[in-house]
Design an enzyme around this catalytic site. Structure first.
Site, PDB file in Angstrom:
ATOM      1  N   GLU A 248      38.281  48.447 -20.883  1.00  0.00           N
ATOM      2  CA  GLU A 248      37.805  48.390 -19.497  1.00  0.00           C
ATOM      3  C   GLU A 248      37.320  49.781 -19.100  1.00  0.00           C
ATOM      4  OE1 GLU A 248      38.696  48.397 -14.903  1.00  0.00           O
ATOM      5  OE2 GLU A 248      39.781  49.532 -16.428  1.00  0.00           O
TER       6      GLU A 248
ATOM      7  N   ASP B  75      43.216  49.135 -19.799  1.00  0.00           N
ATOM      8  CA  ASP B  75      42.813  49.676 -18.506  1.00  0.00           C
ATOM      9  C   ASP B  75      42.341  51.123 -18.659  1.00  0.00           C
ATOM     10  OD1 ASP B  75      43.045  49.030 -15.516  1.00  0.00           O
ATOM     11  OD2 ASP B  75      44.070  50.974 -15.635  1.00  0.00           O
TER      12      ASP B  75
END
Lengths: 672, 672
Positions: free
Chosen positions: A423, A394
């Site tokens: 990401e 993330d």
């Protein structure tokens, strides 16, 4: 000296060799490949004057076996030489380019033009005799090869034959093969040595599905107005359907305990009610932090059973690695130095001033680098011990790039099969840096590339310019991204985007609900309304299937086509074809027989109407060589979606109705 | 470790720094600059998250003085940072980039947005106090600077003032200057160190003229039908006119003895008569080889006198270095190993099979590299001892690149002022390699770039893509090249080409006769008829001037403009402007006041009608920022050719009559 060393201040060799590729930042980082990938190797090689030149790739596999691949000359005047190699082994390859004066070719060219006009005939025979005799005596030359060359030398001396006839003795298939196998090399020059890291196939090829395990099997009790969370056991019931659709990676948002302090309610509101489950990314509570499982989802043994169930269906589990904490995270008490303490003594929450995100404490990597680096290492190792081999990271771009480089090197050294997906949705320099730092894959700008021009230029960049360090995973949606194209494009838009993602890139992904064309946005936002990030969102899959709203069968078909066609499991082989319409995109992927796992060449041609609101028709003009076909032939194409077969040629009429089938995915068949 | 070492396998630093420029092949060769050049330095610098970043160039001069230059952020999202530096010293510079977290800018940005909405006011004051107090205590900070920072810290603590008023205390010119001079740096990261070689000004800036000394003063006696060759004494009489036209380099074809065997006659015919002087490139006779002077031209002391005469007029002499021999060259007997011996025992002459060039023996650099390398070194040193500091190298692309790299390094190590100009007309990879190998200058494809589109794209390539290693010298003609554009374009074409060459590049050149618009070609060839390469060609300059055929005054004007305008003595500063006509080319060159030798900014705008056969009119749309002007102003422009002044703005009508003045060369004047 490291193996990928650059020759600083190194002068030119006898024959100049420059611009090796694939190379990342002049060899500062190794180039990337995956097992099963066909990798193009190239270099600029040239020499003074007019004599002939040869070039070879010397490729040393991780197990230490060196293979030699002759390079072919590229476009005239370019001095580019290249070949392509199918990478079969995982690990660290070394490669270098060997250039040489091609003595045979120089002699052969000169002899051919001179003998044609009767000039220097005896001299050229004599030169040839010297050339072949000397080459035959080379220590490294095989005996069989030397024998062939000596026979030529003898023939060239046979004055009973005409010069033309004697020259022909050096042009037989046997001689050409012998010279091709063991060239007559002079002025041999070696380039520097470069590295290529080959990772396992899944680092480059995969069909990804994302769901929230708490939603799968979540139940709302109308009478008590209370929710019962889904868990690994109920979520496991969805796995067969995911496998049936053809996905082989299942990514789940963080499965850890969720903080209570400043928990977000539905639609990212500030005050959560007691029934609101909170965002999985607000990690940490009294129940534990990044190394614990949310109690609602089950126990560690439930999680292991879930992994087993998935693996049995051919699905790998990808966990989320989100390095941030809720104010309730155990770290806040045990290691406050892993956060930023403000001048007033409080711990800094996330901000984009003046906006505040009080439910999230960002990690500070500079107060105690050794401590936090090793803690993350411990956490990743912990989940690897459960059998997890894929991590979707993330927001990696909000952490130091140097940290990721350290972590990934450390993990991959002990667990080379582990794959990290970045990401990162940020500026190009950072996106690319994360790839260079070691991320095996990255999310991309694909979601925002919708027009023909945008797609063509972006897909070219992904397949060519950045392919040595940046592996795209084309996601059509995420819980954070629902583009206007999908909001307003209906099922046609969903089919178009899925078809492109699934065929243009060897890795693609979708977030649950895409197959139901869920496309209602929170007003003014590029995000689903009533986002699953803050709520349970059970879906009635069976009812959806019956209602006809589902495009699950289309998705299934796409993944079946991917599985059946090796050309689609390559990144660097995409080629674009001209169409006369501004919304009809055409591209193909081709793999040669010698590189194909099936032993047969495979060519796929995709023709897409990217306008989800219209029927479009146009001519598609094909560069047949890119499909492995000769110029100017007719051939069969079979649409793998509809199973219809057509006879095509270099120019073809197509009509694509967005409301019927907006995409042709053709398999190229026989020449007729 | 060499000074330009690359960090192989070197991980990212705390703040990523990539893509330093100017850098050649990742630092394998140093980048190039010349004294007086304004060099742009750039890098890609970025960081995780949202905090502010700063970047600096650390530049160490050859004499060991380090200067620090703050980089400015480039286009938003690009993460490109850059600055430009005027190079004042000759020798080897080292440079690296330093990136740092800009703590002041981060605090200032956050405080500004928070205080504007009344959030965290006390906290931000407290954070500021900590920041300035800590910075003031840094050991490396000057006392005066610390005092300024401590005063800010004190002011921020003054609760009688509003937060806004306190923030303003950190925004005074004094504080901003102090922070700019000594930034508050954290997370300091250094890039690798790169090299930049600065060469003397003439390596980058010069106006070159070429003549055959044997032609200047050659006399044909009608009665005896015999020629008397021109020589250094007669040729010296032409020097004042060359200087008067503004040229500062005089290049002469080889001045060595010319072979008799297979001597070429007029128009490259095979059988020379007794009166034919032969090609100067067929070097070597009984009178000697590369280290001797053709007896017809005079003695060594005549040559020295000629050099002195030229130097007194501000002209440097460039000799030709043509490494090939006539069959009569002394080497053929003394060192046959420096040529190629064929299988029949004869020495190989030049060939492009089946074409033969029997008057030329090419040198073989592989039989006895040490011998021939050192012989060439000896020859170059020999002419340097005469005061020659420029060599125009004939066909360097037919000799090993590695040889040139060795020779130039050797010579420049002992004689750093020596300049080598590569006469290579071949494929781009070789042209560029010769620059990387050390050639200070190169001939270019300019002669064959005639349309607006061709010129614009090629000049961009020269000024930007290849400027770090390939310095163009734009020749309008040579004894080998008379393009169709000039053959059929008349005086207009000659003015157009000279004006572009003289203004688009800091180095340009022409071959004698250009000023007389000599443009009759040998039929079917791209070369003058009755080429001076094989004949004496005395010109009656005085008669030509009177006849009105001469454009010498125009050439003079061009060189005067170059001398007066420092913007034109830069390579990398060319910028193109849009015009609506496909044959009207517009470009400008600008130098900032701080980089200009005059201390004043200088801007030149060139508008050219590249169609020598027509009157063209169009609108020219200027990017005023590129001229150092604000948007949307009117300003004076003075045509330096005609001395006419106009008032111009962002869009302007021009009419260019090829038959009158096909080129405007405007000096940008005052805003009105």
């Amino acid at each position: 000296m490291t193996a990928n060393s650059q020759p600083q201040g190194q002068p030119f060799g006898r024959l100049p060799i420059l611009n090796l590729s694939p190379v990342v930042e002049a060899g500062r980082w190794p180039a990337k490949a995956y097992v099963g990938e066909v990798v193009p190797f190239q270099a600029t090689v040239f020499r003074e004057g007019h004599d002939a030149l040869g070039a070879e790739l010397l490729l040393t596999s991780p197990s230490g076996v060196q293979t030699i691949h002759r390079l072919k000359a590229g476009a005239p005047g370019s001095d580019q030489w290249g070949t392509s190699v199918l990478i079969k082994e995982q690990g660290r390859f070394l490669f270098q380019i060997r250039a040489f004066a091609d003595e045979f070719e120089t002699w052969h060219h000169n002899s051919t033009v001179k003998i044609a006009v009767g000039v220097d005939e005896d001299l050229m025979m004599l030169e040839g005799i010297n050339l072949f005799t000397k080459a035959a005596a080379e220590e490294t030359r095989s005996k069989a090869n030397s024998k062939v060359l000596l026979a030529v030398a003898k023939g060239l001396a046979d004055s009973k034959l005409s010069p033309k006839a004697r020259l022909a003795l050096a042009e037989t298939a046997e001689v050409i093969d012998a010279i091709e196998a063991e060239p007559i090399r002079n002025l041999i020059t070696l380039s520097e040595t470069m590295q290529l890291i080959s990772e396992r196939e899944r680092s480059g090829v995969g069909a990804w599905y994302e769901f929230f395990p708490r939603s799968e099997g979540a139940v709302f009790d109308q009478s008590s107005k209370t929710w019962t969370s889904g868990n690994f056991k109920t979520a496991a019931l969805r796995l067969p359907a995911v496998a049936e659709m053809g996905f082989n990676v299942l990514y789940m948002p963080p499965i850890h305990p969720i903080g209570v302090a400043f928990r977000k309610g539905p639609n990212n509101t500030l005050n959560a009610g007691p029934q609101d489950p909170g965002s999985p990314w607000a990690i940490g509570s009294a129940a534990g932090g990044h190394d614990k499982i949310h109690p609602d989802l089950g126990t560690e043994s439930d999680f292991k059973a879930f992994i087993r169930a998935a693996n049995d269906l051919g699905i790998e589990i990808a966990l989320d690695l989100a390095l941030q904490a809720s104010p309730d995270h155990p770290w806040v008490k045990t290691n406050p130095e892993w956060f930023t303490t403000r001048a007033d003594g409080t711990i800094a929450y996330a901000e984009n001033p003046p906006k505040k995100y009080q439910d999230i404490y960002p990690v500070n990597f500079d107060n105690d680098p050794e401590g936090i680096y090793n803690e993350v290492l411990r956490i990743v190792r912990h989940w690897i011990s459960f059998g997890v081999k894929i991590f979707r990271v993330d927001n990696p771009h909000t952490k130091p790039v140097a940290f990721w480089e350290w972590l990934i090197a450390k993990i991959n050294h002990e667990s080379p099969d582990v794959v990290f997906l970045a990401e990162a949705f940020t500026r190009p320099a950072m996106m690319h840096a994360l790839g260079k730092a070691g991320f095996q894959q990255s999310y991309t700008y694909f979601t925002w590339r919708n027009t023909k021009w945008e797609l063509e230029s972006y897909l070219k960049e992904l397949a060519h310019e950045s392919a040595a360090f940046f592996r795209p995973n084309l996601w059509v949606t995420t819980p954070d991204i629902l583009t206007e194209y999908l909001q307003f494009g209906g099922p046609a838009a969903h089919k178009i985007r899925a078809a492109i993602a699934a065929t243009a890139s060897p890795s693609w992904g979708m977030y649950a609900g895409y197959e139901l064309c869920e496309s209602v946005a929170r007003p003014g936002a590029e995000e689903h309304i009533d986002s699953e990030k803050y709520e349970y969102r059970p879906r009635d899959w069976a009812a959806a299937e019956k209602s006809g709203r589902s495009i699950a069968k289309y998705i299934t078909k796409l993944n079946q086509i991917r599985a059946a066609h090796p050309a689609l499991r390559q990144l660097r082989n995409i080629e674009f074809h001209h169409t006369d319409d501004s919304a009809i995109l055409a591209y193909s992927k081709f793999i040669e027989a010698k590189h194909s796992p099936t032993g047969k060449a495979d060519a796929i041609l995709v023709v897409v109407n990217v306008d989800p609101h219209a029927v479009r028709e146009t001519s598609v003009h094909l560069d047949l060589a890119k499909l492995g076909l000769p110029y100017d032939v007719n051939f069969e194409v079979t649409d793998l979606v509809t199973n219809q077969t057509y006879i095509w040629s270099a120019s073809n009429f197509v009509k694509l109705d967005a409301f019927a089938e907006p995409v042709h995915i053709f398999s190229i068949g026989q020449v007729v």
